[in-house]
Structure formats: structure tokens, C-alpha cells
Design a protein around this motif. Structure first.
Motif: not given
Length: 627
Positions: A431-439, A458-467
Motif C-alpha cells: 500500500s502507498t501512504l495514501a492507501q494506508a491512510v484510507d484503509q 511530511g511523508g510519514a503516517l500519523s494518527l491523531a484524535a483532533p477533537t
């Protein structure tokens, strides 16, 4: 009180010693009788406070229904110009609005008949399969040589995942069919049937699934709105439209302020205030003609309640240039009898001409001069005024960012935990980074972790709970061997002061801990970047309004530690103390009665002995010679 088992009873003296003892003990019990009388007086006072408490509770209910701006916002009415075509119902707190629509189409449920020529429901359909195809896919039901039409209908109805119901209908003698109906209306609820059984292979759509359609505007430039049911929401916020029939003529819906409802609520509040004052007056009055006091006559707490309530109701408002500065300006006045009266015509005029000012006069509300700081709430402890809210620390939400993204060579599964909720997600090999984000986002959607978002940082996979801000939120990733996400991050609470007083941060919320702004809560939306140059300050103004001031009065009066509770506790304690005194006195009376009985017994015994000696001497004297 029981008598001793042995009792002379005046046999020697001829006296009614039992009656004399009983009389003496009645005298001895006089202090107990007096204490019991005092207890009756105290219980009457408790009952008086119970009656007052009931009225105060009624008043609390009316105050709570008018002390927030949203309470006044709920005073709206909705009207349809043609209820034969469509009706309107208030479902939330809509603002005043008006809209015209044309009902072009009603929503319909899909209906299909399958098969024909069956004698009745007990007729066998034959071996094979019967398939119902919906937007969710195929539902296949297997039939045997003994399966009847009734059995097939039952099998369809027993399938919990199939949103289609079945029944058996007799069209005419010798022509019984299977009727299938979508459980939901709307175009998406359409379905088809097919069968390998010849007798069931034919079908007929007798009602085509359709969405309801209304048009805003004219036929050329108008907007068509579709919904799967005939209940339309979202056209006017807080309102639903119920479509009845199609019409070529527009139907108008108007949402207006319901000043009559607002007036009734204010009148109810005044009546409830009178209820409190009347009850206190009834429990404290003095009947001079008969020289008779009430249970709470001259009670200082009851007197203070009356004075306090009248003081709050008599305060003026800060309403800028408005002419409404007191309840008197709304038609509410205090009469010589100590009760409030309402000039409903004057009140209705005030609501009609200056609804917002009347609302501001009654409600606790606040405002801020900076969009980055939002007023949230205040308590009865908060003093009216304007306070400087200084924020020196921004609230943050948890974020985990991995290393430079590299596509996994095989499926990569790892665990995401937000506080106590955990979900395993998988990124497929290559999976590409974009595909990984979507999955990842697809896996998180509609779960307890849907507030967690994956993104490309910045080219890295990131996880957040922005709310989710603050120290109460922790984001953790475990078992990731590819993306560099393993670890944990916890949000930070906002920090600052309100009115120069320390404030407690809870996520973006700051609440003043003490001083005049105590209880004032705001939301700080300042980011770390906003505060990079130093603390930011906003001015927040709080107006308690009549509702807030009455809430403060009620907080002082009600509940544990309130004025009424303290008054009740005083009389409860006095009753309890007297119970202890009476019990102790009863014990002393037992001892006293025993002593009195011993004295009377000793007296009777002495008299009896004297009488015996007298008889003995008289006998001796009678035996002496007379010459």
C-alpha cells in the motif's frame, strides 16, 4: 407503667394507696408532659418547613425552565399554510424562519407479488431456491418438495438481516400469491425476486419504491430535495415536515417566536414565587384576634427567605439602552398584600417589541470579545461582570507520527487504543501512504475510535484524535513493526487565569476556582502557535440575569447545608434531645415510683403491727379480774 407484684393496697390503713401513688406519679410526670408538648410544637415547625420546601421545589422547576437562552429559544411555533398537503412539527430549537416548497412526490415502499395459481397457503411451492435481491445483496432461501407458501413467507420473515416482510394473499379463488413488502420506504429499498422454482419465478411489482421529493423555488431554477420517507428533516433546522399528498401549489411553512408561550412561562414563574411567599406567610402569620401564633411566627429564617426572594426580584437589569430595566417594566409588580401581580398585556407588549431584552433580563448568559475564547457556563457563585481570561498554555490532543513511510512487504496489523477502547487495523502489503491512510480511516469509521484520524504528515503516517483535548485522552499504538508508530501520547489541558484567579483546565475548558469569577467556564481555542509569542487575553462578560440570581438564591436556600435544611436540622435535633431527656426521666420515674411504694408498704406494715398489738393488749385487758 406496671405495678409491683406485691402491693399492700391500704389493707391496714383503709386508704386508697394505689390511687394516691397514681396521683403522685401524675405529678411526677408533669415535666415529661411538658417536654412532649414541646416536641409537638417542634414537629409542627418541621411540617411547616416541609410545606415551604414543596413550594420552593415548585419554584425551582419554573426558574430552571427560564434561566438559559436556549429555554427562550424553545418558545417558537410552527405553521403550515396547507395541512392537507404537509404539516410541520418542531423537533428542536429552531430560529424564526419561513420557507415555501412544492411537494412533487411522496415516498413509497416497494411491493412485489411472486407466483400465482396456488390454491392456498398450504400449497407446496416445489424444491429449489427463492432469492430476494436488495441493495445489501442476495438472500437465498432453499425450498423442498414439502415447503408450502406459508413456510416460505415464514422463512423470509424470520431472516433478521432481510428488510423485507412477506405475507400470503388470496387474489381470487384458486389464485393465492406471495406478497413481499420493503420494510422501509425510499428508492434504495427497492428489491427484486427470482427463483429456480417455476411456480415462483414470475413476479409483479405492484408498488415502485420512491423517494419523497420537494422543490424549493420555481420549476426552472428550484432545488429538489429527496428523502427516503415522507418525514423531511434538514430543510429548516429543528423542524420536520410531514408530507401528506402531492400538490402543484407551494406550501408555506413559518417558524415564529411564540410570545404567548414565553408569557405563560413567565406568569408561571411569578405564580410559583407567590406560592413560596404565600406559604411562608401562612406558616408565620399571627392571629391577633385570637392571640394565636403559627408554627413559624417570628422565625428569622422564614423571614429572611421572604426578604431575600423579594430582594432578588426587585433588582434592576443592565440592558443597555433598553427601557426594560426591571420586572416592573415588563408588567410585574409587588402589591400591598405581599404578592406579585402580572399585567399580561404589558408583558405581551414587552415580549413582542423587545423579545431579546426580556430574554437577556431572565437568562444567565455570557459573551467574549475574542472568537478564540468562548463563554460556556457560569454558576450561582459567579458575580456579574467582565473578566480578563488569560491563556498561557494551549490545550492539545494526542498525536503519534511514525517514521518516513515505507510500503509494507506483507499485510501489517497493529492495535490502536484511545483510552480504554482498542481496535486492530490492517494495512495491506504494497500500500502507498495514501492507501494506508484510507484503509486505516475506513477501519476506524463507525467504531468507538472514529474520532481517531490517520493522515500524511511530511511523508510519514500519523494518527491523531483532533477533537479530543486534554489529559483525559491518551492515544496508544502497539504491535506496529513497520511504520514507527508504536508508543503513546496524552493530550495537555489548557492553562490560564480568569479575572486574575487561578483556573482549572480540562481539555480546552478553563474554570475559575475562586473569587468573583468562581464557576465561570470558557473554552480556549488558542493553539500552541497562537501562544508562541506569549499569553493571550480575552474579555468575557457574564450576566446572571434574573434566572441566574434566582438560581443563586435557591442554591442558598435548598439542598444539604441550605437555609431550610439547617432550620429543619435545628428542630430535628431539639426533638431528638427531648427524646433523650424523656427516656432518662422515665428511668428516674421507675425508681421514684418504687421508692414511693416502699414507703407506703412500710406504713401499712407498721399500722398492721400496731393494730395487732392493740388487739393483743385488748385481749389481755379483757382477761383481767374485774373486782
Amino acid at each position: 407503667m406496671s405495678l409491683p407484684q406485691f402491693n399492700i393496697g391500704g389493707l391496714a390503713s383503709g386508704l386508697d394507696t394505689a390511687g394516691m401513688i397514681s396521683g403522685l406519679m401524675r405529678i411526677e410526670r408533669i415535666p415529661i408532659t411538658r417536654m412532649q408538648g414541646r416536641q409537638s410544637d417542634y414537629r409542627a415547625r418541621l411540617q411547616s418547613w416541609t410545606a415551604i420546601t414543596t413550594k420552593v421545589s415548585d419554584f425551582r422547576e419554573k426558574v430552571d425552565s427560564l434561566r438559559h437562552p436556549s429555554d427562550f429559544a424553545s418558545f417558537v411555533s410552527a405553521r403550515s399554510s396547507n395541512e392537507d398537503v404537509a404539516t410541520v412539527e418542531i423537533t428542536g430549537t429552531p430560529t424564526a424562519a419561513s420557507v415555501s416548497v412544492t411537494v412533487q412526490q411522496l415516498a413509497a415502499s416497494h411491493q412485489v407479488t411472486a407466483g400465482s395459481g396456488f390454491a392456498d397457503g398450504t400449497a407446496a411451492v416445489g424444491a429449489g431456491t427463492f432469492t430476494v435481491t436488495t441493495s445489501a445483496g442476495d438472500t437465498v432461501i432453499t425450498t423442498t418438495a414439502t415447503t408450502t407458501l406459508d413456510d416460505l413467507a415464514r422463512a423470509i420473515n424470520d431472516d433478521p438481516d432481510l428488510a423485507v416482510s412477506a405475507s400470503v394473499i388470496e387474489v381470487s379463488t384458486g389464485d393465492t400469491r406471495l406478497l413481499l413488502t420493503a420494510e422501509n420506504s425510499g428508492a434504495d429499498a427497492a428489491f427484486t425476486t427470482s427463483s429456480t422454482v417455476t411456480a415462483l419465478n414470475s413476479s409483479n411489482t405492484i408498488s415502485q419504491a420512491a423517494d419523497a421529493q420537494i422543490r424549493l423555488g420555481d420549476a426552472v431554477n428550484g432545488i429538489v430535495i429527496s428523502r427516503p420517507t415522507n418525514t423531511i428533516t434538514g430543510v429548516i433546522e429543528g423542524v420536520s415536515l410531514d408530507l401528506k399528498t402531492v400538490s402543484t401549489e407551494p406550501v408555506s411553512f413559518s417558524i415564529e417566536r411564540d410570545t404567548d408561550a414565553a408569557k405563560s412561562a413567565i406568569v408561571d414563574l411569578v405564580n410559583a414565587a407567590n406560592g413560596v411567599l404565600d406559604e411562608i406567610s401562612n406558616q408565620t402569620k399571627y392571629d391577633a384576634d385570637n392571640n394565636r401564633a403559627s408554627p413559624l411566627t417570628n422565625d428569622s429564617t422564614a423571614r429572611d427567605l421572604t426578604l431575600g426572594l423579594r430582594s432578588v426580584l426587585g433588582q434592576t437589569f443592565s440592558n443597555g439602552t433598553s427601557t426594560i430595566r426591571s420586572i416592573g417594566d415588563m408588567g410585574i409588580s409587588l402589591g400591598q398584600d405581599g404578592r406579585y401581580t402580572v399585567d399580561e398585556t404589558k408583558l405581551a407588549d414587552a415580549l413582542t417589541s423587545d423579545f431579546d431584552t426580556v430574554m437577556a433580563a431572565f437568562t444567565r448568559d455570557g459573551s467574549s470579545d475574542d472568537t478564540s475564547v468562548q463563554f460556556l457556563s457560569a454558576t450561582s457563585d459567579t458575580v456579574d461582570g467582565t473578566y480578563a481570561v488569560t491563556v498561557d498554555g494551549a490545550a492539545t490532543s494526542p498525536v503519534l507520527t511514525g517514521s518516513a513511510y515505507t510500503a509494507p512487504t506483507q499485510d501489517e496489523t497493529f492495535d490502536i487504543t484511545l483510552n480504554s477502547s482498542t481496535l486492530s487495523v490492517t494495512v495491506t502489503a504494497g500500500s502507498t501512504l495514501a492507501q494506508a491512510v484510507d484503509q486505516i480511516n475506513a477501519a476506524l469509521a463507525d467504531t468507538t475510535l472514529e474520532v481517531v484520524e490517520a493522515s500524511d504528515v511530511g511523508g510519514a503516517l500519523s494518527l491523531a484524535a483532533p477533537t479530543r483535548f486534554g489529559s483525559a485522552t491518551t492515544l496508544t499504538v502497539a504491535n506496529d513493526g513497520v511504520f514507527g508508530l508504536d508508543g503513546s501520547d496524552t493530550g495537555i489541558d489548557a492553562t490560564g487565569t480568569i479575572g486574575g484567579e487561578p483556573a482549572t483546565g480540562q481539555g480546552q475548558r478553563l474554570t475559575a476556582d475562586s473569587g468573583s469569577p468562581k464557576g465561570l467556564s470558557v473554552r480556549s481555542r488558542y493553539s500552541t502557535a497562537d501562544l508562541a509569542g506569549g499569553p493571550q487575553t480575552a474579555q468575557v462578560t457574564i450576566n446572571q440575569g434574573l434566572g441566574g440570581r434566582l438560581d443563586a438564591w435557591l442554591d442558598k436556600v435548598e439542598g444539604v447545608g441550605g437555609d431550610i435544611a439547617q432550620a429543619r436540622e435545628e428542630w430535628d435535633n431539639r426533638i431528638s434531645d427531648l427524646d433523650d431527656q424523656i427516656q432518662a426521666f422515665e428511668g428516674r420515674l421507675v425508681i421514684r415510683e418504687a421508692a414511693i411504694r416502699r414507703q407506703f408498704t412500710a406504713m401499712e406494715t407498721a399500722l398492721s403491727n400496731l393494730q395487732d398489738q392493740s388487739r393483743f393488749l385488748a385481749g389481755l385487758a379483757g382477761g383481767l379480774p374485774t373486782g
